[in-house]
Write a protein that holds these residues in place. Structure first.
Motif, mmCIF file in Angstrom:
data_model
loop_
_atom_site.group_PDB
_atom_site.id
_atom_site.type_symbol
_atom_site.label_atom_id
_atom_site.label_comp_id
_atom_site.label_asym_id
_atom_site.label_seq_id
_atom_site.Cartn_x
_atom_site.Cartn_y
_atom_site.Cartn_z
ATOM 1 N N SER A 69 30.352 17.151 -58.985
ATOM 2 C CA SER A 69 31.101 18.600 -58.348
ATOM 3 C C SER A 69 30.991 18.649 -56.743
ATOM 4 C CB SER A 69 29.860 19.257 -58.415
ATOM 5 O OG SER A 69 27.805 18.635 -58.037
ATOM 6 N N PHE A 128 25.766 26.802 -61.904
ATOM 7 C CA PHE A 128 27.224 26.276 -62.235
ATOM 8 C C PHE A 128 27.785 25.661 -63.569
ATOM 9 C CE2 PHE A 128 26.305 26.037 -57.284
ATOM 10 C CZ PHE A 128 27.474 26.988 -56.739
ATOM 11 N N GLN A 184 31.960 25.171 -54.533
ATOM 12 C CA GLN A 184 30.187 25.453 -55.131
ATOM 13 C C GLN A 184 29.832 25.875 -53.867
ATOM 14 O OE1 GLN A 184 28.863 21.874 -55.749
ATOM 15 N NE2 GLN A 184 27.298 22.514 -56.844
#
Length: 660
Positions: free
Chosen positions: A464, A506, A495
């Motif tokens: 991520s 997420f 993010q």
């Protein structure tokens, strides 16, 4: 002779006892060291096994980390991470500057009031004339308000959120107890709450600290209960306002407690206070009734999963079970009289006798609880079960076979691959049910299984943006003095931590993160980081190679690729990255392309990475100076900082570094 027989009998008994004790001891020892990682069956070396562990259970390997794991042994290293008690003295000194992270919810409510509350307080204290409240554009008005806040020791909520973000980045980057922090990130995402929901925002620091991090390596049922009782979750999914029909409630007293648990600060004169109370009562009456938000999400997202076997009827019945779960009054958050009663032991004892449960920030109000009979998944609750009904419901959900499958699959997705083998999930679920949801034992089962070490699992997870940023600063041994600057980049890469609005959290799959725009942003980040263009983040690239200057850009690419991505076959990666070294304007071009690229539909990561590599090669070949001239120029300046920064930036932004 008798003595001898007795002696022999005693000796025999002691020997038998010794054997039994020894067998128990050996069994205990075997259990404590029961896991022997089968990485050799996957034809991995110990160093490759160490790299895999670090990729999965930390936010990225630091220089020398693989050597350290090999030295103590992979199993012992993992056991230390499960215990999560390695010293973090240096980190704790850094965290001391984030004083709000040590506060209770009550203290946060007192120090970080909302803007409207500050104005009312200032009006009450005579600092601001109530007639000037609407003139918010006035500099004098703003200065008066700022001076008042400073005098009273009040702070803006944004300061609280900034501290929350900063401490998360510093913990992830510097803690020795990496697994605990990785799991804190995982469980927070699983039990997601969001700053975007104003009512719950100020409760998030304590929620993460006391509900999530404190239970990240414990039993799942305790983690579930802690999140359910947190004001952050109670406000986020609206369970604090859910009420049912209680045939035994005393309406006036019920109203008093009901509204007390929802009040905003009483500021201003008595007339203003009465108006506020009346408005609150009107609003509360409109909002009365059953709220199914939490009951639905606790089944669908927190425990059973969407295919966990529950029905809409179960959701409604569960919502009835959980009525009366509310937030305890706090300073600047609730009615002062009620708060005083709860802090007074005699008054609290009397409330307890009437069925109230006051536990820290949590308050169970029996007058708002549906005291009838309910049935959830075939289990009967009530009548008149009170607070215990909710606890029993959560325990039932926590130990349900569907929960074992759902939670273990999510853990396997996080730590193994986007599509983990069912055989592995089944083994983990069996341990989950047998060991009372013990998270440590579930993880041990996972990492002791051949599926974890399969070549199909190696480097198959996509980082991520948060994982990319943290793994980058860890691999480059960066010094972080302004963590919020990293947060800005993480947000730019897609993010925005603590701000994800949906209760799902997420997504944890590569296809969500990887697209053309995202890869360009990641390359842009890598180039900025390596060139020390991110304020407050300092890297010393030469120190990573013991100040040995590479002979050329190509040599630097090989050397630093192996330093930053150790124990990998990097031949294809180096081949694909080489063309990027030949463009002295690469950083500017990537930055320009990033600003022009519109978001595109996510595709499979491996396919998109190939596309990106090909396109990058075409662009650099087409737009750069003649390759041979640029390359020769770089060769003639082996100590050139910009050359080395470009090489390392390209590595950090490469598709291979995105894998863990």
């Amino acid at each position: 002779m008798k003595f001898s027989i007795r002696f022999l009998s005693f000796t025999f008994l002691m020997a038998v006892f010794g054997l039994l004790f020894s067998s128990f001891l050996n069994e205990d020892q075997a259990k404590s060291a029961a896991f022997k990682f089968p990485y050799k069956y996957a034809q991995l070396t110990e160093r490759q096994a160490a790299a895999h562990l670090l990729n999965r259970f930390t936010f990225g390997a630091t220089p020398g980390a693989i050597d350290a794991v090999v030295k103590i042994g992979p199993e012992k290293w993992f056991k230390q991470q499960l215990e999560a008690n390695l010293p973090d003295d240096s980190l704790n000194q850094i965290l001391n500057q984030y004083d709000a992270m040590k506060l209770s919810n009550t203290e946060i409510a007192a120090i970080y009031p909302k803007n409207g509350q500050i104005v009312r307080m200032a009006v009450k204290d005579g600092v601001i004339n109530k007639d000037s409240v609407n003139k918010t554009d006035s500099k004098a008005y703003k200065d008066q308000l700022a001076a008042y806040m400073q005098q009273k020791g009040l702070r803006q909520p944004q300061d609280l959120y900034k501290q929350l973000i900063n401490q998360k980045i510093m913990r992830a980057a510097y803690t020795q107890n990496q697994l605990q922090e990785v799991l804190t990130d995982f469980w927070f995402n699983h039990f997601n709450v969001s700053i975007t929901k104003n009512d719950c925002a100020d409760f998030i620091p304590v929620y993460e600290r006391d509900a999530i991090r404190a239970n990240a390596l414990g039993k799942f049922d305790q983690l579930l209960l802690a999140t359910a009782k947190s004001p952050a979750m109670l406000y986020y999914l609206d369970n604090f306002s859910s009420s049912g029909v209680n045939t035994k409630a005393n309406p006036p007293r019920a109203n008093m407690v009901r509204f007390a648990s929802q009040q905003t600060p009483a500021a201003g004169d008595s007339a203003m206070r009465q108006t506020q109370m009346l408005n609150k009562i009107k609003q509360a009456k409109k909002a009365q009734g059953l709220n199914e938000n939490y009951a639905r999400e606790v089944m669908e997202l927190h425990t059973l999963g969407v295919d966990g076997g529950y029905t809409q009827h179960d959701v409604t019945e569960a919502a009835r079970v959980l009525t009366g779960w509310a937030v305890s009054p706090m300073e600047n958050k609730a009615d002062g009289n009620m708060a005083q009663k709860l802090m007074n032991k005699d008054s609290e004892d009397k409330l307890a006798q009437r069925g109230f449960v006051h536990d820290g920030d949590f308050l169970f109000n029996p007058n708002r609880h549906d005291n009838g009979e309910k049935t959830v998944l075939g289990h009967h609750f009530g009548p008149d079960g009170g607070y215990d009904e909710g606890v029993q419901l959560l325990e039932m959900l926590a130990h349900h076979p569907s929960t074992a499958q759902f939670i273990c699959r999510k853990l396997a997705v996080r730590f193994v691959s986007d599509n983990p083998p069912k055989s592995l999930v089944d083994k983990m679920a069996k341990t989950f049910l047998k060991e009372d949801g013990d998270i440590k034992k579930v993880l041990t089962t996972m990492v002791s299984s051949p599926e974890f070490w399969s070549k199909n699992a190696l480097r198959e997870k996509t980082k991520s943006p948060f994982e990319l940023a943290i793994s980058s600063v860890r691999s480059l041994d960066a010094t972080i003095s302004q963590p919020y600057q990293l947060y800005n980049w993480i947000t730019k890469m897609g993010q925005k931590m603590y701000y994800y609005q949906a209760p799902t959290g997420f997504p944890d799959k590569g296809q969500y993160w990887i697209n053309t725009g995202a890869l360009l942003n990641r390359m842009n980040f890598g180039l900025a980081l390596a060139a020390n263009r991110i304020p407050g983040i300092q890297v010393d690239l030469a120190a990573l190679n013991n100040h040995h200057e590479p002979e050329s850009a190509q040599a630097a690419l090989v050397t630093y690729s192996n330093l930053i991505m150790p124990e990998r076959d990097l031949s294809q990666t180096i081949k694909r990255l080489t063309p990027m070294l030949e463009d002295p304007n690469l950083s500017k071009k990537v930055e320009a392309a990033t600003s022009k690229t519109a978001p595109v539909k996510p595709v499979e990561a491996t396919q998109q990475q190939m596309v990106f590599a090909d396109e990058a090669k075409k662009n650099t070949d087409k737009n750069s100076m003649p390759a041979n001239k640029t390359y020769v120029a770089m060769q003639s300046r082996p100590n050139n900082n910009s050359m080395l920064a470009q090489v390392v930036g390209v590595i950090v932004g490469s598709p291979e570094f995105q894998r863990r």
